[in-house]
Enzyme design. Structure first.
Site, short mmCIF file in Angstrom:
data_model
loop_
_atom_site.label_atom_id
_atom_site.label_comp_id
_atom_site.label_asym_id
_atom_site.label_seq_id
_atom_site.Cartn_x
_atom_site.Cartn_y
_atom_site.Cartn_z
N ASP A 186 -2.60 1.01 6.85
CA ASP A 186 -1.80 0.79 5.64
C ASP A 186 -1.31 -0.66 5.56
OD1 ASP A 186 -1.18 3.93 4.92
OD2 ASP A 186 -1.22 3.51 7.06
N GLU A 216 -1.29 -1.29 -5.04
CA GLU A 216 -2.53 -0.58 -5.33
C GLU A 216 -2.29 0.47 -6.41
OE1 GLU A 216 -6.10 0.44 -2.56
OE2 GLU A 216 -4.59 1.99 -2.31
N ASP A 259 0.88 -1.16 0.00
CA ASP A 259 0.00 0.00 0.00
C ASP A 259 0.92 1.21 0.00
OD1 ASP A 259 -2.30 1.61 0.13
OD2 ASP A 259 -2.16 1.71 2.31
#
Length: 165
Positions: free
Chosen positions: A140, A67, A7
């Site tokens: 996260d 991501e 992330d």
């Protein structure tokens, strides 16, 4: 197969390494890398790159899932996340590890079964799917594990489509 989920972020970059054994998902290690806000962005990116490179060398994941950049109204955040993504892509490419990218919608769909799931639903499913006692912190880190799970659920389809490198 070991999958490293990332992330991306410049203040906090979450990571989660899982192993896919048949239909089982096994957590290997997960946490986050942090950079101090008071230092120049170039130094923060170097810190993240150094952490990512060392992690890859130590754990040798077979695939990296990250991501995709989700652009909303905050362009400053989008730019810094894009820079952090660049660090991830560079470190993986240098190590010869293929990178797969997923949108937040795809991650939620793969983990919860509903693309508009809220953060708490995703976190609870990460905990349940990996057999963890509690939700990983910070957010996260849980998000990075969700991205790794998303890729693990997508591998068979990607193989059939000839997309796995």
């Amino acid at each position: 197969m070991q999958i490293l989920g990332i992330d991306p972020g410049t203040a906090i970059m979450g990571y989660g390494l899982i192993e896919k054994q048949g239909n089982r998902l096994i957590p290997i290690t997960y946490a986050s890398w942090r950079t101090p806000a008071h230092i120049p962005m170039s130094e923060r990116l170097l810190m993240l790159y150094t952490e990512m490179k060392a992690f890859i060398e130590a754990h040798r994941p077979e695939q990296v899932a990250v991501e995709e950049l989700f652009f909303n109204r905050n362009t400053t955040t989008a730019i810094s996340v894009g820079q952090a993504r660049g660090v991830v892509l560079l470190a993986a490419a240098q190590a010869g590890i293929p990178v797969y990218e997923y949108t937040p919608l795809q991650v939620k769909q793969a983990v919860v079964g509903y693309g508009k799931a809220d953060k708490k639903q995703v976190q609870q499913m990460v905990r349940a799917l990996l057999g963890l006692n509690e939700i990983p912190k910070p957010d996260d880190t849980a998000d990075a594990l969700a991205i790794a799970i998303c890729h693990a659920h997508s591998v068979n389809l990607l193989n059939r489509m000839g997309e796995i490198k």
